[in-house]
Design an enzyme around this catalytic site. Sequence first.
Site, PDB file in Angstrom:
ATOM      1  N   CYS A 128       6.135   0.060   7.827  1.00 50.13           N
ATOM      2  CA  CYS A 128       5.691   1.201   7.020  1.00 50.13           C
ATOM      3  C   CYS A 128       6.852   1.663   6.153  1.00 50.13           C
ATOM      4  CB  CYS A 128       5.235   2.337   7.935  1.00 50.13           C
ATOM      5  SG  CYS A 128       4.709   3.826   7.069  1.00 50.13           S
ATOM      6  N   LEU A 129       6.556   1.958   4.896  1.00 53.32           N
ATOM      7  CA  LEU A 129       7.597   2.425   3.982  1.00 53.32           C
ATOM      8  C   LEU A 129       8.173   3.769   4.405  1.00 53.32           C
ATOM      9  CD1 LEU A 129       5.965   1.455   0.559  1.00 53.32           C
ATOM     10  CD2 LEU A 129       7.660   0.184   1.894  1.00 53.32           C
TER      11      LEU A 129
ATOM     12  N   GLY B  84       0.842  -1.191   0.000  1.00 55.43           N
ATOM     13  CA  GLY B  84       0.000   0.000   0.000  1.00 55.43           C
ATOM     14  C   GLY B  84       0.874   1.236   0.000  1.00 55.43           C
TER      15      GLY B  84
ATOM     16  N   HIS C 161      -4.288   0.998   7.638  1.00 52.90           N
ATOM     17  CA  HIS C 161      -2.958   1.615   7.624  1.00 52.90           C
ATOM     18  C   HIS C 161      -2.906   2.757   6.609  1.00 52.90           C
ATOM     19  CE1 HIS C 161       1.594   1.187   7.941  1.00 52.90           C
ATOM     20  NE2 HIS C 161       1.447   1.981   6.884  1.00 52.90           N
ATOM     21  N   GLU C 162      -3.384   2.504   5.392  1.00 56.88           N
ATOM     22  CA  GLU C 162      -3.293   3.532   4.351  1.00 56.88           C
ATOM     23  C   GLU C 162      -4.256   4.684   4.600  1.00 56.88           C
ATOM     24  OE1 GLU C 162      -0.786   3.488   2.515  1.00 56.88           O
ATOM     25  OE2 GLU C 162      -0.240   1.425   3.043  1.00 56.88           O
TER      26      GLU C 162
ATOM     27  N   GLN D  43       2.773   9.985   1.391  1.00 53.22           N
ATOM     28  CA  GLN D  43       4.072   9.320   1.500  1.00 53.22           C
ATOM     29  C   GLN D  43       5.024   9.690   0.366  1.00 53.22           C
ATOM     30  OE1 GLN D  43       2.201   5.234   2.401  1.00 53.22           O
ATOM     31  NE2 GLN D  43       4.164   5.176   3.469  1.00 53.22           N
TER      32      GLN D  43
END
Length: 218
Positions: free
Chosen positions: A129-130, A71, A171-172, A76
């Site tokens: 998380c990215l 995602g 999350h997103e 981000q």
Amino acid sequence: MASQSDRPTSRRIRDRVEELLSHEGPLPIVAAGDPVLRRPAEPFDGQLDPALLVRFVVALRATMHAAPGVGLAAPQVGVGLRIAVIEDPAPVPEEVRLARGRVPQPFRVLVNPEYEAVGAERAAFFEGCLSVPGWQAVVARHARVRLTGLDEHGRAVDEEFSGWPARIVQHETDHLDGTLYLDRAELRSLSSNQAVADLWNEPVPHRAAESLGFPLPG
């Protein structure tokens, strides 16, 4: 009165997206500490024309794949718009699939998404998380949620998700509210990716909870 696309904030967003897309390759992912990750994203209301929106969605998907992740939300990559993409081929062992409810999810675009819990059940697993590279922590989330919003074509979305897909959706969508997963995490569980792989490589984090001293729901 100026149209939505002519307003100063809309022009800034459009200019930011066009600047990002002027470079080849995956978009740069913003790391925790950047204010864009802590501000509620602006609802999408035509700030990007249809052609630019398509290009932006393609770039988000390519960036998600390259990271790799399941995602990615527009903030981000430094764009404060309420847009996210998700996709999960779920290449996991059967034991993990059963414990986490991780099933394949096709690519989809979430525009102006909102979620609400369906039932009281919660599930806790390690999550990363990215925008917080190198770390994971256990997060207790709703086991089932109802997602509403739009897709990239403006069509209404009203769907229930459970298991790991519900976790991805939460999350997103949280990213679009300025919330990072660490805000919801059991901080005693915070572990490097290497520690998770070496010490806590189990479908459900029972040993991690016992050894690191944090509760699990249920």
